[in-house]
Scaffold this active site. Structure first.
Site, PDB file in Angstrom:
ATOM      1  N   PRO A 262      67.999  38.723  66.922  1.00 39.90           N
ATOM      2  CA  PRO A 262      69.189  38.133  67.548  1.00 39.90           C
ATOM      3  C   PRO A 262      70.311  39.159  67.557  1.00 39.90           C
ATOM      4  O   PRO A 262      70.382  40.022  66.677  1.00 39.90           O
ATOM      5  CB  PRO A 262      69.543  36.972  66.616  1.00 39.90           C
ATOM      6  CG  PRO A 262      68.918  37.302  65.314  1.00 39.90           C
ATOM      7  CD  PRO A 262      67.684  38.100  65.629  1.00 39.90           C
ATOM      8  N   ASP A 263      71.172  39.091  68.546  1.00 41.07           N
ATOM      9  CA  ASP A 263      72.339  39.967  68.588  1.00 41.07           C
ATOM     10  C   ASP A 263      73.490  39.225  67.901  1.00 41.07           C
ATOM     11  O   ASP A 263      74.004  38.231  68.421  1.00 41.07           O
ATOM     12  CB  ASP A 263      72.692  40.307  70.043  1.00 41.07           C
ATOM     13  CG  ASP A 263      73.741  41.410  70.112  1.00 41.07           C
ATOM     14  OD1 ASP A 263      74.801  41.255  69.470  1.00 41.07           O
ATOM     15  OD2 ASP A 263      73.481  42.426  70.793  1.00 41.07           O
TER      16      ASP A 263
ATOM     17  N   LYS B 250      79.280  47.711  77.166  1.00 37.04           N
ATOM     18  CA  LYS B 250      79.050  46.792  76.037  1.00 37.04           C
ATOM     19  C   LYS B 250      80.170  45.768  75.905  1.00 37.04           C
ATOM     20  O   LYS B 250      79.938  44.621  75.529  1.00 37.04           O
ATOM     21  CB  LYS B 250      78.920  47.586  74.737  1.00 37.04           C
ATOM     22  CG  LYS B 250      77.476  47.873  74.410  1.00 37.04           C
ATOM     23  CD  LYS B 250      77.280  48.733  73.201  1.00 37.04           C
ATOM     24  CE  LYS B 250      75.922  49.438  73.369  1.00 37.04           C
ATOM     25  NZ  LYS B 250      75.685  50.464  72.401  1.00 37.04           N
TER      26      LYS B 250
ATOM     27  N   LYS C 163      50.768  43.300  50.812  1.00 39.36           N
ATOM     28  CA  LYS C 163      50.829  44.703  51.226  1.00 39.36           C
ATOM     29  C   LYS C 163      49.631  45.042  52.121  1.00 39.36           C
ATOM     30  O   LYS C 163      48.481  44.727  51.774  1.00 39.36           O
ATOM     31  CB  LYS C 163      50.833  45.597  49.989  1.00 39.36           C
ATOM     32  CG  LYS C 163      50.985  47.059  50.330  1.00 39.36           C
ATOM     33  CD  LYS C 163      50.935  47.924  49.098  1.00 39.36           C
ATOM     34  CE  LYS C 163      50.838  49.381  49.525  1.00 39.36           C
ATOM     35  NZ  LYS C 163      50.384  50.259  48.469  1.00 39.36           N
TER      36      LYS C 163
ATOM     37  N   ASN D 281      67.538  51.758  59.365  1.00 37.85           N
ATOM     38  CA  ASN D 281      68.190  52.938  59.940  1.00 37.85           C
ATOM     39  C   ASN D 281      69.083  53.602  58.898  1.00 37.85           C
ATOM     40  O   ASN D 281      69.158  53.142  57.760  1.00 37.85           O
ATOM     41  CB  ASN D 281      68.978  52.551  61.198  1.00 37.85           C
ATOM     42  CG  ASN D 281      70.012  51.494  60.885  1.00 37.85           C
ATOM     43  OD1 ASN D 281      70.929  51.717  60.103  1.00 37.85           O
ATOM     44  ND2 ASN D 281      69.848  50.306  61.468  1.00 37.85           N
TER      45      ASN D 281
HETATM   46  N1  CTP Z   1      74.870  44.358  67.221  1.00 40.40           N
HETATM   47  C1  CTP Z   1      74.637  43.139  66.634  1.00 40.40           C
HETATM   48  N2  CTP Z   1      73.374  42.652  66.594  1.00 40.40           N
HETATM   49  C2  CTP Z   1      72.355  43.351  67.111  1.00 40.40           C
HETATM   50  C3  CTP Z   1      72.585  44.615  67.697  1.00 40.40           C
HETATM   51  C4  CTP Z   1      73.866  45.097  67.718  1.00 40.40           C
HETATM   52  O1  CTP Z   1      75.583  42.519  66.137  1.00 40.40           O
HETATM   53  N3  CTP Z   1      71.135  42.841  67.057  1.00 40.40           N
HETATM   54  C5  CTP Z   1      76.245  44.847  67.307  1.00 40.40           C
HETATM   55  C6  CTP Z   1      76.585  46.049  66.458  1.00 40.40           C
HETATM   56  O2  CTP Z   1      77.055  45.663  65.193  1.00 40.40           O
HETATM   57  C7  CTP Z   1      77.660  46.725  67.282  1.00 40.40           C
HETATM   58  C8  CTP Z   1      77.302  46.390  68.698  1.00 40.40           C
HETATM   59  O3  CTP Z   1      76.464  45.254  68.621  1.00 40.40           O
HETATM   60  O4  CTP Z   1      78.925  46.155  67.032  1.00 40.40           O
HETATM   61  C9  CTP Z   1      76.617  47.438  69.474  1.00 40.40           C
HETATM   62  O5  CTP Z   1      75.574  48.007  68.751  1.00 40.40           O
HETATM   63  P1  CTP Z   1      74.743  49.219  69.335  1.00 40.40           P
HETATM   64  O6  CTP Z   1      73.633  49.539  68.413  1.00 40.40           O
HETATM   65  O7  CTP Z   1      75.661  50.327  69.740  1.00 40.40           O
HETATM   66  O8  CTP Z   1      74.226  48.636  70.687  1.00 40.40           O
HETATM   67  P2  CTP Z   1      72.987  47.777  71.050  1.00 40.40           P
HETATM   68  O9  CTP Z   1      73.459  46.445  71.448  1.00 40.40           O
HETATM   69  O10 CTP Z   1      71.985  47.814  69.964  1.00 40.40           O
HETATM   70  O11 CTP Z   1      72.487  48.535  72.336  1.00 40.40           O
HETATM   71  P3  CTP Z   1      71.812  49.978  72.449  1.00 40.40           P
HETATM   72  O12 CTP Z   1      71.154  50.268  71.129  1.00 40.40           O
HETATM   73  O13 CTP Z   1      70.880  49.818  73.566  1.00 40.40           O
HETATM   74  O14 CTP Z   1      72.933  50.943  72.759  1.00 40.40           O
END
Ligand code: CTP
Length: 402
Positions: A311-312, A344, A294, A216
């Site tokens: 993973p989040d 969130k 590739k 991104n």
């Molecule tokens: N984040 C993270 N790991 C991920 C996705 C998000 O640590 N895999 C963290 C980001 O660093 C930020 C927060 O979660 O602090 C929210 O990120 P955001 O992109 O706004 O939200 P998403 O959880 O991705 O949800 P959406 O895109 O549906 O709004």
């Protein structure tokens, strides 16, 4: 702002930090012209200083070409502020006694502008009676000082003598250029001393094959600025960064990663920490399979890409057994910013969410408008530079611990 400083680079190992300072100032819209002393040229070259400023570097008082292009008197008055960094014991002594025997010291005596000294020297030289006397004289003359900081020095000793960090110097320069001459607090209170902060920043890159990836537009600027702001308040900062093209802050330990899974791994290993701030724009998904070679265009037509969830990082750290005491997430939103941020906050079990509207030019730009959402309400920080937004957030964190 269209301001210009005249930077005198003295002879000390810290001269390399002055090159860094030129870049930090350029990012803040402040141009630099350089005088490189003979001693300074033993540590950095006129070529590197000139490459960074995009201007001629002045070195010699008796250079006929230099004098005819811009006389030393004009040079001393052409800038809005004069900065001496590193300010050696020698330059400080000469300036205090009005000795003017080279371009740098002549300029210091001839200038009608404020002068900011950033001393850098061995702790014993700094503490010596002559240096302290000379500093007192210059201060009494209305000159300004930043640093030196305490820490380990190039000579192996520990104590006060390290040149102030470029970000802190840029803050001081900013203040002086705005006419604010209260430099107290720049080297002063370190309210986050002893606190460990772990910060994620930048994008992640999720490989499709060895040459392609999903990612991104995140530039890392906001996360890097937050790391620098916390470092300046004394926190021990580890910055876990995805691939970006900006310089890491000098006051943080930076670990470079590529993927979301690597980012999580480094963060988990970085615990325990007191503060966790997830600024990174982590890719939510990655290709389920990443090809080892590739992918070639073939007779099978356009390949379909199957994604799987990453993973989040924030939610995982927030649920960890040794969860940091203060967990702060970011919420990048394009509409209903506060509502989504509140959702969130609960979903990711954070203490605070910093919401930002990314519908404009925030990603990659230099400005940000933040709303800090906590269980006690919202704080609005509208249209600030990312550095100022970072400072406001760092101050709020310091306040939280006070
Ligand atoms: N984040 C993270 N790991 C991920 C996705 C998000 O640590 N895999 C963290 C980001 O660093 C930020 C927060 O979660 O602090 C929210 O990120 P955001 O992109 O706004 O939200 P998403 O959880 O991705 O949800 P959406 O895109 O549906 O709004």
């Amino acid at each position: 702002m269209n301001k210009k400083i005249l930077l005198i680079i003295g002879g000390g190992i810290a001269a390399y930090k002055s090159l860094f300072l030129i870049r930090v100032l350029a990012r803040r819209g402040i141009a630099t012209r350089v005088i490189l002393t003979k001693g300074g040229s033993e540590f950095v070259t006129a070529l590197s200083a000139g490459g960074l400023t995009g201007e001629k570097v002045f070195t010699d008082l008796f250079d006929l070409t230099d004098e005819s292009e811009m006389g030393h008197i004009e040079l001393s008055r052409s800038a809005d502020l004069v900065v001496v960094a590193p300010a050696t014991a020698d330059i400080i002594a000469k300036a205090a006694h009005g000795i003017a025997n080279d371009l740098a010291t002549t300029t210091l005596q001839a200038t009608d502008k404020r002068v900011l000294y950033a001393p850098a020297m061995n702790v014993r030289m700094w503490e010596s009676a002559p240096t302290q006397r000379n500093v007192k004289t210059l201060k009494a003359d209305g000159q300004y000082f930043i640093g030196p900081d305490a820490g380990e020095m190039a000579c192996g000793e520990f104590g006060e003598g390290r040149m102030a960090e470029p970000e802190a110097m840029a803050d001081a320069i900013d203040k002086l250029l705005k006419g604010d001459t209260t430099l107290d607090g720049l080297n002063g209170p370190k309210p986050l001393k002893g606190k460990r902060a772990l910060i994620t920043a930048g994008p992640t890159r999720e490989p499709i094959d060895p040459v392609r990836y999903l990612s991104n537009h995140s530039s890392g600027k906001q996360g890097y600025a937050i790391a620098a702001a916390l470092g300046r308040l004394g926190a021990d900062v580890t910055l876990v960064s995805g691939p970006v093209s900006i310089d890491p802050p000098a006051c943080a330990k930076t670990v470079q990663v590529e993927t979301a899974r690597e980012m999580l791994d480094v963060c988990e290993k970085g615990l325990p920490a007191d503060i966790f701030i997830a600024v990174a724009a982590v890719a939510d998904w990655r290709p389920k399979q990443s090809a080892a070679k590739k992918i070639k265009k073939g007779k099978d037509g356009i390949p379909a890409m199957v994604l799987t969830e990453n993973p989040d990082v924030l939610a995982t750290i927030s649920a960890a057994k040794n969860r940091p005491g203060l967990v702060i997430g970011f919420a990048a939103e394009t509409c209903d910013v506060v509502e989504h941020a509140k959702a969130k906050l609960a979903k990711k079990n954070c203490d605070w969410i910093v919401a930002n509207d990314v519908s404009g030019d925030v990603m990659g730009g230099d400005h940000n408008s933040l709303i800090i959402v906590t269980e006690n309400g919202e704080d609005y920080f509208p249209h600030l530079t990312k550095a100022d937004a970072a400072r406001r957030l760092a101050d709020k964190i310091a306040e939280h611990y006070s």
